[in-house]
Design a protein around this motif. Structure first.
Motif, PDB file in Angstrom:
ATOM      1  N   ASP A 443      73.947 -31.872  22.751  1.00  0.00           N
ATOM      2  CA  ASP A 443      72.934 -32.640  23.488  1.00  0.00           C
ATOM      3  C   ASP A 443      73.448 -33.056  24.865  1.00  0.00           C
ATOM      4  O   ASP A 443      74.653 -33.119  25.124  1.00  0.00           O
ATOM      5  N   ASN A 444      72.490 -33.359  25.742  1.00  0.00           N
ATOM      6  CA  ASN A 444      72.752 -33.891  27.089  1.00  0.00           C
ATOM      7  C   ASN A 444      73.543 -32.951  27.979  1.00  0.00           C
ATOM      8  O   ASN A 444      74.109 -33.378  28.988  1.00  0.00           O
ATOM      9  N   GLY A 445      73.551 -31.690  27.621  1.00  0.00           N
ATOM     10  CA  GLY A 445      74.113 -30.707  28.545  1.00  0.00           C
ATOM     11  C   GLY A 445      73.299 -30.649  29.822  1.00  0.00           C
ATOM     12  O   GLY A 445      73.807 -30.268  30.880  1.00  0.00           O
ATOM     13  N   ASP A 446      72.017 -31.059  29.719  1.00  0.00           N
ATOM     14  CA  ASP A 446      71.154 -31.029  30.904  1.00  0.00           C
ATOM     15  C   ASP A 446      71.547 -32.088  31.927  1.00  0.00           C
ATOM     16  O   ASP A 446      71.007 -32.113  33.036  1.00  0.00           O
ATOM     17  N   GLN A 447      72.483 -32.979  31.558  1.00  0.00           N
ATOM     18  CA  GLN A 447      72.997 -33.941  32.529  1.00  0.00           C
ATOM     19  C   GLN A 447      74.189 -33.372  33.300  1.00  0.00           C
ATOM     20  O   GLN A 447      74.716 -34.022  34.200  1.00  0.00           O
ATOM     21  N   ARG A 448      74.604 -32.172  32.911  1.00  0.00           N
ATOM     22  CA  ARG A 448      75.747 -31.540  33.554  1.00  0.00           C
ATOM     23  C   ARG A 448      75.276 -30.383  34.420  1.00  0.00           C
ATOM     24  O   ARG A 448      74.083 -30.067  34.501  1.00  0.00           O
ATOM     25  N   ASN A 449      76.220 -29.713  35.061  1.00  0.00           N
ATOM     26  CA  ASN A 449      75.852 -28.612  35.952  1.00  0.00           C
ATOM     27  C   ASN A 449      75.452 -27.371  35.165  1.00  0.00           C
ATOM     28  O   ASN A 449      75.578 -27.305  33.930  1.00  0.00           O
ATOM     29  N   PHE A 450      75.003 -26.372  35.903  1.00  0.00           N
ATOM     30  CA  PHE A 450      74.455 -25.157  35.289  1.00  0.00           C
ATOM     31  C   PHE A 450      75.496 -24.453  34.424  1.00  0.00           C
ATOM     32  O   PHE A 450      75.215 -24.027  33.301  1.00  0.00           O
ATOM     33  N   SER A 451      76.717 -24.317  34.913  1.00  0.00           N
ATOM     34  CA  SER A 451      77.746 -23.585  34.169  1.00  0.00           C
ATOM     35  C   SER A 451      78.078 -24.283  32.852  1.00  0.00           C
ATOM     36  O   SER A 451      78.343 -23.627  31.834  1.00  0.00           O
ATOM     37  N   THR A 452      78.059 -25.618  32.855  1.00  0.00           N
ATOM     38  CA  THR A 452      78.329 -26.361  31.617  1.00  0.00           C
ATOM     39  C   THR A 452      77.255 -26.086  30.581  1.00  0.00           C
ATOM     40  O   THR A 452      77.551 -25.904  29.392  1.00  0.00           O
ATOM     41  N   GLN A 453      76.016 -26.033  31.011  1.00  0.00           N
ATOM     42  CA  GLN A 453      74.925 -25.747  30.082  1.00  0.00           C
ATOM     43  C   GLN A 453      75.025 -24.325  29.536  1.00  0.00           C
ATOM     44  O   GLN A 453      74.684 -24.066  28.385  1.00  0.00           O
ATOM     45  N   GLN A 454      75.517 -23.417  30.373  1.00  0.00           N
ATOM     46  CA  GLN A 454      75.728 -22.048  29.912  1.00  0.00           C
ATOM     47  C   GLN A 454      76.784 -22.000  28.803  1.00  0.00           C
ATOM     48  O   GLN A 454      76.603 -21.353  27.773  1.00  0.00           O
ATOM     49  N   GLU A 455      77.882 -22.728  29.022  1.00  0.00           N
ATOM     50  CA  GLU A 455      78.944 -22.780  28.019  1.00  0.00           C
ATOM     51  C   GLU A 455      78.422 -23.372  26.717  1.00  0.00           C
ATOM     52  O   GLU A 455      78.777 -22.916  25.623  1.00  0.00           O
TER      53      GLU A 455
END
Length: 816
Positions: A443-455
């Motif tokens: 959860d809350n990957g959408d609070q991080r940058n694009f590459s983090t959400q990809q990971e």
């Protein structure tokens, strides 16, 4: 970009040939002959114009027709006259020169008539450059000048056919496709017209971003409201009660939104591959087992469930509610592993490492499962131990038991130290052997940058490949779109469901009701242990506020639309409202004590939304407000450009796709039609998109970074509930006009004097004087502009907000 289909030198040679071949009777040509025999050839053969960038005899809605329109979108219009219609011009040494347009209009009746005609064609077609040509003379001028009448500008004059050849370089710069595209003539003519944007009143404040200090009561109210409204769902002691009493189902109807039902229903349509909106996520519990109500989801697929939801839509609450819906027996048979990739993982360089480390910690802390204990490891790798016993290393088991145990321990250690594999293997064991239902939420990957959400997605894919674990990964629509194009999701067939925002007013009403019960001690109030504050006045404030939201549709409409479905934002906005230095909390409590029936007026909510913690409005003072009256160019009509764009997008006008989006180039064309230029429209589109008043299909500007060099007309747009609320209600309200008057450049010296004189005053009498002057100033400009539109009426907006002025007038009358 428009490019001439010939070279400059070739164009000049052709012009020489055309001039040499002109017949002796050319001066007697009528308008049609002049166009066909000469002007057409100059444009096409000498200046390199070609389809689709040149249009002839274009009829407009005014009943006239332009002889030539140049550019796509239209940038210049040409009015042709017969050869004999000579313009009476002042004698000059040179045959190409710059002249005051008024001089030509005043001294030449023939040109004066053409001048009126070409201006009409320019207005109807959005052309910024006007050209009049009678075959032997060309006059070029601006059809629009920021902040002043067109006739006050300059013009370029080519006097005589030979002037076309002698000054072909100038002719090319002004009228070639490249010259028109680069606005050469417009820029040069503008150099002598240099009005400036007036200063804002806020520029004379000693500290434009000055904070207002809270009273002691406001400090107490802020502290308690933060505990009761903002942070309470994360407390284990109250989590069960909170989700039972406060959760608003995502299927709840949003009755107060200004958006159409179709826009709401199709909010995530663009994330799909086939143009069909992904299904909304629905779950149910049966015999303490989680079931996903979807034909596409199955654990056997070995794929994570991608849950799409806008920022703050309530994804975390949805996941928490899943677990809280289990009874005590179900919770004992389920492990809920919620991993927050937002603040908690912010210091981690690698998402996979963080997740692999976090899962064992949660299992150990919450469920007393140590996946690294020797007993657990031996159970997990029971089959591997059997295989080890059959190996050469294991064959010494009955020969040298001590060495065998050392070899086995080393073997198991290597398996355990492969952290990713060991964690997944442990989860499989817990599911298969101990019959535990496992739910993993990234959860809350959408609070991080694009590459983090990809990971995050790749980690979810790896865990779900076991086919034994429910894996949810939450993503924003914009991230999903980007990743589908070129990121991690492009290589997978995804299982996608969506979460829609619950009604903002219901979210707040339930939160306040729950906070009241906690404060009154009606439910577990251990969250207030150790807090030595008298809660009676705070309870009265919450009671009055709750009553106000329930009974006042205007407040519910405000909350539902200004936060645009962002549940996190509406909670943050209301929590900060409690204890805001711009809200008269003590007065609210005093009246509630006296009447037991006080209703907090709308303006208390809107004033806080505009000012936040600050004494004065500025673009950074508000989480939700945007000054739609602000301008980029020295043109007083621009005060209405933002409102016109939003209203145009919200109206049935214009050609739009099936999801209600209008192409940016069409927006620019429409705004140019009513008198604006690209230098005004483009930055306004960017600002509106950045402030969420309009949106692109995939949240460019708001979430996806757009470089300054990329033109905004490359995207499509539609208005949001935030934008619609601004232009239908807020911009005409006393609080809004009061706050934004000091942040708006004012051209009228009388109005400017009044606003500047009262800029620092908090007294209601001075604020009223300032706001009334600003309102009249804007209304006068609106009447003068005479926009040819039917999708926005500023006077109607003001009339609808008259009650907000009347309440101030009644208060002042009582004071006197």
């Amino acid at each position: 970009m428009m490019i001439a289909n010939i070279e400059f030198d070739e164009g000049k040679l052709r012009l020489r040939q055309i001039l040499d071949d002109l017949p002796n009777n050319a001066e007697f040509w009528n308008e049609a002959q002049n166009r066909f025999q000469f002007i057409d050839r100059i444009l096409r053969e000498c200046l390199g114009w070609d389809c689709p960038y040149i249009e002839v005899e274009k009829y407009d809605e005014g009943g006239g027709y332009a002889d030539y329109l140049l550019g796509q979108p239209v940038k210049a219009a040409i009015e042709a006259k017969r050869e004999a219609s000579k313009f009476k011009l002042l004698q000059k040494k040179d045959t190409f020169y710059q002249e005051k347009l008024k001089v030509v209009v005043d001294n030449c009746p023939i040109f004066r008539k053409a001048y009126g005609q070409i201006l009409e064609y320019c207005v109807h077609n959005g052309a910024r450059l006007a050209v009049v040509c009678n075959g032997s003379q060309i006059v070029v001028f601006q059809s629009y000048i920021l902040g002043q009448p067109v006739i006050n500008g300059d013009c370029f004059i080519f006097d005589g056919k030979e002037a076309f050849y002698e000054h072909f370089f100038n002719l090319w710069q002004i009228l070639s496709p490249e010259g028109i595209y680069e606005n050469y003539a417009f820029r040069v003519l503008s150099e002598r017209q240099n009005p400036k944007v007036p200063s804002k009143a806020s520029t004379i404040l000693p500290d434009p971003k000055m904070y207002r200090y809270r009273t002691i009561f406001q400090e107490k109210l802020r502290a308690i409201s933060s505990i009761l409204l903002d942070n309470i769902e994360g407390r284990e002691a109250t989590k069960g009660d909170f989700y039972r009493d406060c959760y608003v189902d995502i299927e709840a109807s949003n009755r107060n939104t200004l958006l159409s039902k179709k826009v709401i229903a199709d909010r995530y349509k663009r994330v799909s591959d086939n143009g069909i909106s992904p299904a909304k996520i629905k779950t149910h519990i049966n015999n303490n087992k989680l079931y996903i109500d979807s034909t596409i989801f199955s654990l056997a697929d070995g794929r994570p469930l991608v849950v799409i939801g806008d920022v703050g839509v309530g994804k975390t609450s949805f996941f928490e509610k899943i677990f809280e819906d289990l009874d005590s027996c179900g919770k004992n048979q389920s492990y809920y592993i919620h991993i927050n990739l937002g603040e908690e993982a912010a210091l981690s360089d690698n998402v996979k490492t963080y997740v692999v480390d976090k899962i064992p910690k949660i299992l150990k802390e919450d469920y007393k499962i140590n996946i690294d204990s020797s007993i657990f490891v031996e159970k997990v790798y029971k089959k591997e131990i059997i295989d080890f016993d059959d190996s050469l290393e294991g064959s010494i088991k009955h020969i040298d038991s001590h060495k065998y145990h050392l070899e086995k321990l080393d073997y198991l250690k290597k398996l355990k130290d492969n952290r990713s594999s060991h964690v997944i293997k442990s989860l499989i064991f817990l599911h298969e052997v101990q019959k535990i239902q496992i739910i993993v939420v990234l959860d809350n990957g959408d609070q991080r940058n694009f590459s983090t959400q990809q990971e995050a997605f790749l980690v979810a894919q790896e865990i779900s490949s076991s086919r034994k674990v429910f894996v949810f990964v939450a993503l924003r629509p914009a991230t999903f779109y980007q990743s589908k194009l070129s990121g991690a999701l492009s290589g997978y067939k995804n299982q996608v469901l969506t979460i829609s925002p619950p009604p903002a007013d219901e979210v707040i009403l339930k939160r306040i009701s729950y906070a009241l019960r906690v404060a009154e001690g009606k439910i577990n109030n251990t969250v207030l242990n150790g807090i030595d504050i008298d809660l009676n006045d705070i309870i009265l404030f919450l009671v009055a506020t709750l009553r106000s939201i329930k009974s006042n549709k205007e407040i519910r409409t405000f909350l539902s639309n200004i936060t645009s479905g962002n549940t996190r934002l509406v909670i943050e906005l209301f929590t900060s409202f409690c204890g805001s230095p711009n809200v008269e909390a003590e007065r609210i409590v005093q009246i509630e004590k006296r009447t037991s029936d006080y209703k907090v007026p709308l303006h208390e909510f809107t004033k806080h939304a505009l000012l936040g913690e600050y004494a004065f409005y500025s673009p950074s003072s508000s989480l939700v407000a945007c000054n739609v009256y602000d301008i980029f160019q020295p043109d007083k009509k621009e005060h209405f450009l933002s409102s016109l764009i939003i209203s145009y997008l919200a109206s049935p006008s214009g050609e739009r796709d099936k999801d209600g989006f209008i192409n940016g180039s069409q927006i620019i064309k429409e705004m140019m039609r009513i008198g604006f230029i690209e230098k005004q429209i483009r930055p306004t589109l960017r600002r509106l998109a950045n402030h969420r008043l309009i949106e692109t299909p995939h949240a460019h500007y708001r979430e996806i970074l757009v470089e300054e060099k990329e033109l905004p007309e490359t995207f499509c747009y539609r208005s949001t509930s935030v934008g619609i609320y601004h232009v239908r209600y807020w911009m005409g309200n006393f609080s809004f006009l009061d706050a934004t008057s000091i942040d708006t450049p004012i051209f009228d010296s009388g109005t400017q004097k009044i606003v500047f004189a009262n800029v620092e005053s908090f007294g209601i009498k001075n604020r009223y004087e300032k706001t009334i002057a600003f309102k009249k100033y804007l209304l006068d400009i609106w009447y003068d502009a005479m926009f040819d539109i039917d999708y926005f009426n500023f006077k109607n907006v003001l009339d609808g907000q008259n009650p907000s002025f009347l309440s101030v007038e009644n208060y002042l009358a009582k004071e006197n």
